[in-house]
Design a protein around this motif. Structure first.
Motif, PDB file in Angstrom:
ATOM      1  N   GLY A 159      -3.370  -3.953  -0.886  1.00 42.57           N
ATOM      2  CA  GLY A 159      -2.803  -4.077   0.303  1.00 42.57           C
ATOM      3  C   GLY A 159      -1.936  -2.628   0.413  1.00 42.57           C
ATOM      4  O   GLY A 159      -2.017  -1.678  -0.571  1.00 42.57           O
ATOM      5  N   THR A 160      -1.156  -2.493   1.472  1.00 43.91           N
ATOM      6  CA  THR A 160      -0.367  -1.311   1.694  1.00 43.91           C
ATOM      7  C   THR A 160       1.165  -1.532   2.284  1.00 43.91           C
ATOM      8  O   THR A 160       1.025  -2.695   2.908  1.00 43.91           O
ATOM      9  N   PHE A 161       1.914  -0.892   1.880  1.00 45.87           N
ATOM     10  CA  PHE A 161       3.235  -0.886   2.602  1.00 45.87           C
ATOM     11  C   PHE A 161       3.739   0.346   2.828  1.00 45.87           C
ATOM     12  O   PHE A 161       3.768   1.076   2.129  1.00 45.87           O
ATOM     13  N   PRO A 215       2.913  -8.491   1.187  1.00 46.75           N
ATOM     14  CA  PRO A 215       2.062  -7.625   0.484  1.00 46.75           C
ATOM     15  C   PRO A 215       1.417  -8.341  -0.686  1.00 46.75           C
ATOM     16  O   PRO A 215       0.484  -7.862  -1.395  1.00 46.75           O
ATOM     17  N   ASP A 250      -1.703  -5.395   5.066  1.00 48.42           N
ATOM     18  CA  ASP A 250      -1.324  -3.636   5.273  1.00 48.42           C
ATOM     19  C   ASP A 250      -0.100  -4.052   6.218  1.00 48.42           C
ATOM     20  O   ASP A 250      -0.053  -4.299   7.255  1.00 48.42           O
ATOM     21  N   ARG A 297      -6.192 -10.511   3.276  1.00 49.80           N
ATOM     22  CA  ARG A 297      -6.255  -8.995   2.681  1.00 49.80           C
ATOM     23  C   ARG A 297      -6.550  -8.212   3.985  1.00 49.80           C
ATOM     24  O   ARG A 297      -7.520  -8.295   4.676  1.00 49.80           O
ATOM     25  N   ASN A 313       4.157  -4.743  -4.862  1.00 47.27           N
ATOM     26  CA  ASN A 313       3.499  -5.700  -4.617  1.00 47.27           C
ATOM     27  C   ASN A 313       2.133  -5.646  -3.891  1.00 47.27           C
ATOM     28  O   ASN A 313       1.004  -6.069  -4.055  1.00 47.27           O
ATOM     29  N   ALA A 314       2.075  -4.313  -3.053  1.00 44.74           N
ATOM     30  CA  ALA A 314       1.019  -4.116  -2.358  1.00 44.74           C
ATOM     31  C   ALA A 314      -0.123  -3.484  -3.083  1.00 44.74           C
ATOM     32  O   ALA A 314      -1.157  -3.710  -3.127  1.00 44.74           O
ATOM     33  N   ARG A 323       6.270  -2.294  -2.155  1.00 46.65           N
ATOM     34  CA  ARG A 323       5.157  -1.055  -2.564  1.00 46.65           C
ATOM     35  C   ARG A 323       4.441  -1.629  -3.723  1.00 46.65           C
ATOM     36  O   ARG A 323       2.874  -1.444  -3.786  1.00 46.65           O
TER      37      ARG A 323
END
Length: 329
Positions: A221-223, A188, A193, A159, A215-216, A213
């Motif tokens: 997380g981020t995408f 993600p 990230d 993570r 999934n993030a 996005r």
């Protein structure tokens, strides 16, 4: 741990839950440990897997052949140009027959707008699991090996790990989008990230970006997608600088054109790596286009883990086969 895998197709990781993927990783680690200690793992005695290749292969073919041998089974290498496929035999007929002869069918077909559809049609008619050895959209065997390698090097909790998937210049051939696409969808899901960086013209499909996005968001997380390679390297913990073709915007099979030549500067160099974190991992699915995608000083340098990554193709392939084979439909 999930345990019901017999007969399950391995075409994309989108059809596999996080728990199921974690099981593949756990089994991969166990098989790698046994391999290191010289402990036999004859989990699939006398089992047969057919390996159908529409393209050339080094890591995929040999990880699958060596893997099934180490599991006690046998692989049949099938060059599709020497099969009746070359005379027009359909995926349906091929799948029906081969699935009656053995215990799994693995296929590599990377032709744009053809490969994944071909595997899907085989899966519709096969009595045994279909294993995707790479198609025009997905390369799940590579993505799972990448994930295993990152967990080995950076721990199981990934993570907020800063991972950059970066387009790189290459002239060897017009490569599929399957590696970056599979990575963008998978990473993600583990709360990383993730940055996807490429010149304009080398976009991935819109649905991929939307799903990445989503999934993030679900994992914290981020995408993001950017067009600045320096920004992609900056403070990154892991970088994947790799070429892929402009299939989404340009379906021409030409390898080199003016648009490609205009982006020669997209190359992994020591200077680029200095922008990343000091312990940043350099990763690549291989084969790398040395001198174009990456400098020798980087791929052969202390941050490179490409050969560990390549070795993990063996252990993850064995895990996929051990989990999905073993029974007949």
């Amino acid at each position: 741990m999930q345990t019901l895998f017999r007969g399950k197709h391995f075409i994309t990781l989108r059809e596999w839950t996080r728990e199921e993927i974690d099981t593949i990783l756990d089994v991969s680690c166990e098989l790698k440990r046994s391999f290191a200690m010289g402990v036999p793992t004859p989990l699939l005695p006398y089992q047969t897997v057919f390996l159908m290749f529409f393209e050339q292969s080094t890591r995929t073919r040999n990880s699958m052949e060596a893997g099934i041998t180490q599991l006690g089974g046998h692989a049949h290498y099938l060059d599709t140009s020497t099969m009746q496929i070359s005379h027009g035999e359909t995926p349906k007929d091929t799948a029906i027959i081969l699935s009656r002869f053995g215990h799994a069918i693995a296929c590599r077909n990377c032709f744009w707008k053809t490969g994944n559809a071909y595997l899907r049609e085989m899966a519709q008619w096969s009595r045994v699991p279909i294993i995707n050895m790479q198609d025009d959209l997905y390369h799940p065997l590579q993505a799972i090996a990448d994930l295993m390698t990152m967990r080995e090097k950076r721990g199981k909790d990934l993570r907020r790990l800063k991972v950059s998937i970066i387009w790189a210049f290459a002239t060897s051939h017009k490569k599929p989008i399957s590696v970056p696409l599979s990575q963008a969808l998978l990473f993600p899901r583990y709360g990383m990230d993730v940055t996807l960086a490429h010149p304009k013209g080398w976009e991935l499909p819109d649905w991929v970006l939307e799903e990445a996005r989503k999934n993030a968001e679900q994992t914290g997380g981020t995408f993001r997608v950017i067009h600045d390679q320096d920004e992609a390297y900056r403070d990154a913990d892991v970088v994947f600088p790799k070429n892929w073709g402009s299939w989404v915007t340009n379906e021409s099979t030409d390898v080199v054109d003016s648009a490609l030549e205009a982006n020669r500067a997209w190359k992994c160099t020591r200077e680029k790596m200095h922008l990343a974190s000091p312990e940043c991992l350099y990763m690549h699915a291989l084969p790398a286009d040395r001198g174009n995608e990456v400098e020798d000083a980087v791929i052969d340098g202390p941050n490179s883990v490409v050969f560990d990554e390549a070795e993990n193709r063996l252990h993850t392939a064995k895990a996929v086969m051990a989990l999905t084979m073993g029974g007949r439909g």
